[in-house]
Design a protein around this motif. Structure first.
Motif, PDB file in Angstrom:
ATOM      1  N   UNK A  30       8.540   9.187  30.186  1.00 29.65           N
ATOM      2  CA  UNK A  30       8.098  10.365  29.423  1.00 29.65           C
ATOM      3  C   UNK A  30       6.934  11.251  29.536  1.00 29.65           C
ATOM      4  N   UNK A  31       5.875  10.467  29.923  1.00 25.24           N
ATOM      5  CA  UNK A  31       4.577  11.061  30.296  1.00 25.24           C
ATOM      6  C   UNK A  31       4.726  11.885  31.420  1.00 25.24           C
ATOM      7  N   UNK A  32       5.397  11.369  32.462  1.00 26.56           N
ATOM      8  CA  UNK A  32       5.513  12.051  33.715  1.00 26.56           C
ATOM      9  C   UNK A  32       6.668  12.934  34.067  1.00 26.56           C
ATOM     10  N   UNK A  33       7.720  12.618  33.758  1.00 23.84           N
ATOM     11  CA  UNK A  33       9.001  13.130  34.312  1.00 23.84           C
ATOM     12  C   UNK A  33       9.610  14.173  33.310  1.00 23.84           C
ATOM     13  N   UNK A  34      10.247  15.167  33.709  1.00 22.51           N
ATOM     14  CA  UNK A  34      10.875  16.286  33.058  1.00 22.51           C
ATOM     15  C   UNK A  34      12.617  15.708  32.702  1.00 22.51           C
ATOM     16  N   UNK A  35      12.997  14.881  33.669  1.00 19.25           N
ATOM     17  CA  UNK A  35      14.325  14.549  33.393  1.00 19.25           C
ATOM     18  C   UNK A  35      14.585  12.797  33.991  1.00 19.25           C
ATOM     19  N   UNK A  36      15.522  12.169  33.546  1.00 17.74           N
ATOM     20  CA  UNK A  36      15.658  11.018  33.965  1.00 17.74           C
ATOM     21  C   UNK A  36      17.084  10.535  33.956  1.00 17.74           C
ATOM     22  N   UNK A  37      17.203   9.545  35.088  1.00 13.34           N
ATOM     23  CA  UNK A  37      18.759   8.664  35.334  1.00 13.34           C
ATOM     24  C   UNK A  37      18.627   7.453  34.827  1.00 13.34           C
ATOM     25  N   UNK A  38      19.171   6.976  33.965  1.00 11.02           N
ATOM     26  CA  UNK A  38      19.400   5.649  33.454  1.00 11.02           C
ATOM     27  C   UNK A  38      20.276   4.863  34.298  1.00 11.02           C
ATOM     28  N   UNK A  39      19.809   3.717  34.842  1.00  7.53           N
ATOM     29  CA  UNK A  39      20.858   2.919  35.974  1.00  7.53           C
ATOM     30  C   UNK A  39      21.164   1.553  35.248  1.00  7.53           C
ATOM     31  N   UNK A  40      22.273   1.097  35.336  1.00  5.58           N
ATOM     32  CA  UNK A  40      22.510  -0.153  34.773  1.00  5.58           C
ATOM     33  C   UNK A  40      23.780  -0.715  35.723  1.00  5.58           C
ATOM     34  N   UNK A  41      23.482  -1.894  36.486  1.00  3.24           N
ATOM     35  CA  UNK A  41      24.221  -2.738  37.308  1.00  3.24           C
ATOM     36  C   UNK A  41      24.812  -1.839  38.561  1.00  3.24           C
ATOM     37  N   UNK A  42      23.867  -1.177  39.095  1.00  2.00           N
ATOM     38  CA  UNK A  42      24.160  -0.338  40.071  1.00  2.00           C
ATOM     39  C   UNK A  42      24.791   1.019  40.095  1.00  2.00           C
ATOM     40  N   UNK A  43      24.996   1.379  38.623  1.00  2.00           N
ATOM     41  CA  UNK A  43      25.491   2.559  38.434  1.00  2.00           C
ATOM     42  C   UNK A  43      24.690   3.431  37.437  1.00  2.00           C
ATOM     43  N   UNK A  44      25.109   4.777  37.314  1.00  2.00           N
ATOM     44  CA  UNK A  44      24.278   5.883  36.579  1.00  2.00           C
ATOM     45  C   UNK A  44      24.933   5.558  35.173  1.00  2.00           C
ATOM     46  N   UNK A  45      24.228   5.045  34.174  1.00  2.00           N
ATOM     47  CA  UNK A  45      25.023   5.071  32.698  1.00  2.00           C
ATOM     48  C   UNK A  45      24.429   6.424  31.947  1.00  2.00           C
ATOM     49  N   UNK A  46      23.488   6.957  32.532  1.00  2.00           N
ATOM     50  CA  UNK A  46      22.986   8.357  31.491  1.00  2.00           C
ATOM     51  C   UNK A  46      22.084   9.141  32.214  1.00  2.00           C
ATOM     52  N   UNK A  47      22.260  10.622  32.262  1.00  2.00           N
ATOM     53  CA  UNK A  47      21.407  11.417  33.142  1.00  2.00           C
ATOM     54  C   UNK A  47      20.980  12.514  31.964  1.00  2.00           C
ATOM     55  N   UNK A  48      19.885  12.878  31.771  1.00  2.00           N
ATOM     56  CA  UNK A  48      19.580  13.898  30.853  1.00  2.00           C
ATOM     57  C   UNK A  48      17.939  14.392  30.937  1.00  2.00           C
ATOM     58  N   UNK A  49      17.572  15.519  30.360  1.00  2.00           N
ATOM     59  CA  UNK A  49      16.209  15.736  30.331  1.00  2.00           C
ATOM     60  C   UNK A  49      15.677  14.580  29.416  1.00  2.00           C
ATOM     61  N   UNK A  50      14.374  14.645  29.513  1.00  2.00           N
ATOM     62  CA  UNK A  50      13.652  13.593  28.347  1.00  2.00           C
ATOM     63  C   UNK A  50      13.759  13.769  27.069  1.00  2.00           C
ATOM     64  N   UNK A  51      13.855  15.114  26.682  1.00  2.00           N
ATOM     65  CA  UNK A  51      14.077  15.530  25.513  1.00  2.00           C
ATOM     66  C   UNK A  51      15.391  15.030  24.773  1.00  2.00           C
ATOM     67  N   UNK A  52      16.269  15.431  25.635  1.00  2.00           N
ATOM     68  CA  UNK A  52      17.660  14.841  25.176  1.00  2.00           C
ATOM     69  C   UNK A  52      17.805  13.412  25.066  1.00  2.00           C
ATOM     70  N   UNK A  53      17.266  12.736  26.154  1.00  2.00           N
ATOM     71  CA  UNK A  53      17.214  11.246  25.993  1.00  2.00           C
ATOM     72  C   UNK A  53      16.537  10.697  24.935  1.00  2.00           C
ATOM     73  N   UNK A  54      15.523  11.208  24.490  1.00  2.00           N
ATOM     74  CA  UNK A  54      14.662  10.674  23.094  1.00  2.00           C
ATOM     75  C   UNK A  54      15.500  11.140  21.858  1.00  2.00           C
ATOM     76  N   UNK A  55      16.002  12.081  21.976  1.00  2.00           N
ATOM     77  CA  UNK A  55      16.496  12.743  20.566  1.00  2.00           C
ATOM     78  C   UNK A  55      17.950  12.551  20.513  1.00  2.00           C
ATOM     79  N   UNK A  56      18.780  12.446  21.769  1.00  2.00           N
ATOM     80  CA  UNK A  56      20.268  12.308  21.542  1.00  2.00           C
ATOM     81  C   UNK A  56      20.757  11.263  22.551  1.00  2.00           C
ATOM     82  N   UNK A  57      20.178  10.202  22.883  1.00  2.00           N
ATOM     83  CA  UNK A  57      21.014   9.186  23.818  1.00  2.00           C
ATOM     84  C   UNK A  57      22.273   8.916  23.416  1.00  2.00           C
ATOM     85  N   UNK A  58      23.167   9.099  24.551  1.00  2.00           N
ATOM     86  CA  UNK A  58      24.612   8.946  24.321  1.00  2.00           C
ATOM     87  C   UNK A  58      25.138   7.823  24.982  1.00  2.00           C
TER      88      UNK A  58
END
Length: 322
Positions: free
Chosen positions: A216-244
């Motif tokens: 959150x302090x450094x990045x604008x976007x994030x890719x959340x990974x789980x078990x070698x796969x992408x679980x979620x991708x979004x801007x940091x603002x979207x991840x904080x306020x509307x994680x899906x």
């Protein structure tokens, strides 16, 4: 097409006793100049493996498929022969644990000059001048060039590793847990330094970490990974306020908030073993919202809004949101 595109990246490791471990499965990433992208997830989710595959630095028991397109050209197409000319020049890396990244019997300055001499971007007196400039750029005295790695503190070694990564003026900087084992104040200084350099040099930054506040302090976007796969991708603002994705929500819930009143919640269970076939969603066994389709079919990574993707059956179930 972006400056750097990762298309359907897959990584397998051959196991000593036979069989294989499917460490990375169908990862797609896009990075533009000036981007700050975080790769987030628990240990073992494939974050570092993705970066090492992009750099062509995986061990001999690894098999990689997919494409890493730099300006539309697949730099992995011909193995080491094609990726070597781009390593440190276009793509550079700050490794986790700077002590292990340096040769203990060579002085810091010699090791910073080595990429320049190897790729012929500078040599002799010019390389020494560039080394001094890099050390000053990362907040170190020029005299550090004559030190051995063990003579520097952890924070100074990490700064020296950053200077070495910048030696050939790369366009993309990978940082693998760059603040591991450093105290809180030094962590903050290193992260601030990274942010400043990205802005000043126009770099793209890909930061690997399990620490959401760092992302959150450094990045604008994030890719959340789980078990070698992408679980979620979004801007940091979207991840904080509307994680899906439930995993993203649990990552936030497991992070202490000094200013909030919500209790810290641990994620139950453990990630699945990747040396065995997986049926359904890999997070289903740990997910508080799992229902029958989760255990039967792997969810596709679907676009929920502009730039926001998630792989969760709850997003398509009528009346239910992830």
């Amino acid at each position: 097409m972006s400056m750097l595109d990762v298309v359907d990246l897959e990584v397998w490791f051959d196991l000593p006793g036979g069989g294989e471990l499917h460490a990375v499965q169908g990862v797609d990433l896009a990075v533009e100049r000036g981007d700050r992208l975080g790769l987030v997830g628990e240990s073992g989710c494939g974050k570092t493996t993705v970066m090492m595959a992009m750099m062509g630095l995986l061990p001999s028991n690894a098999t990689v498929s997919g494409q890493v397109l730099l300006d539309g050209v697949d730099i992995l197409a011909h193995g080491e022969r094609s990726v070597r000319s781009h390593r440190w020049v276009d793509l550079a890396m700050v490794f986790q644990g700077a002590m292990n990244a340096f040769n203990p019997v060579q002085r810091i300055g010699r090791q910073i000059r080595e990429p320049m001499e190897l790729h012929r971007t500078a040599s002799g007196a010019a390389a020494r001048r560039r080394t001094n400039e890099l050390l000053e750029m990362v907040g170190m005295p020029v005299s550090a060039a004559d030190r051995y790695p063990h003579e520097l503190s952890g924070g100074m070694r990490q700064r020296a590793a950053l200077a070495m990564a910048l030696a050939c003026e790369p366009r993309v900087l990978f940082a693998d847990e760059p603040t591991t084992a450093l105290d809180v104040m030094v962590q903050a200084q290193i992260l601030q330094q990274l942010g400043q350099l990205v802005d000043e040099l126009g770099l793209a930054l890909v930061l690997v970490t399990h620490d959401l506040p760092v992302v959150a302090a450094v990045c604008d976007r994030a890719t959340v990974m789980y078990a070698g796969r992408i679980a979620e991708q979004a801007t940091m603002d979207a991840l904080f306020h509307d994680p899906r994705h439930p995993y993203t929500r649990l990552l936030f819930a497991s992070t202490p908030d000094l200013y909030g009143e919500e209790p810290v919640v641990s994620i139950p269970g453990s990630p699945p073993r990747l040396d065995r076939p997986l049926t359904g969603c890999p997070f289903a066994a740990r997910c508080p919202h799992a229902f029958d389709p989760c255990r039967e079919q792997q969810p596709a990574l679907a676009t929920l809004a502009a730039g926001h993707l998630a792989a969760c059956h709850l997003n398509t179930r009528a009346g239910v949101t992830a």
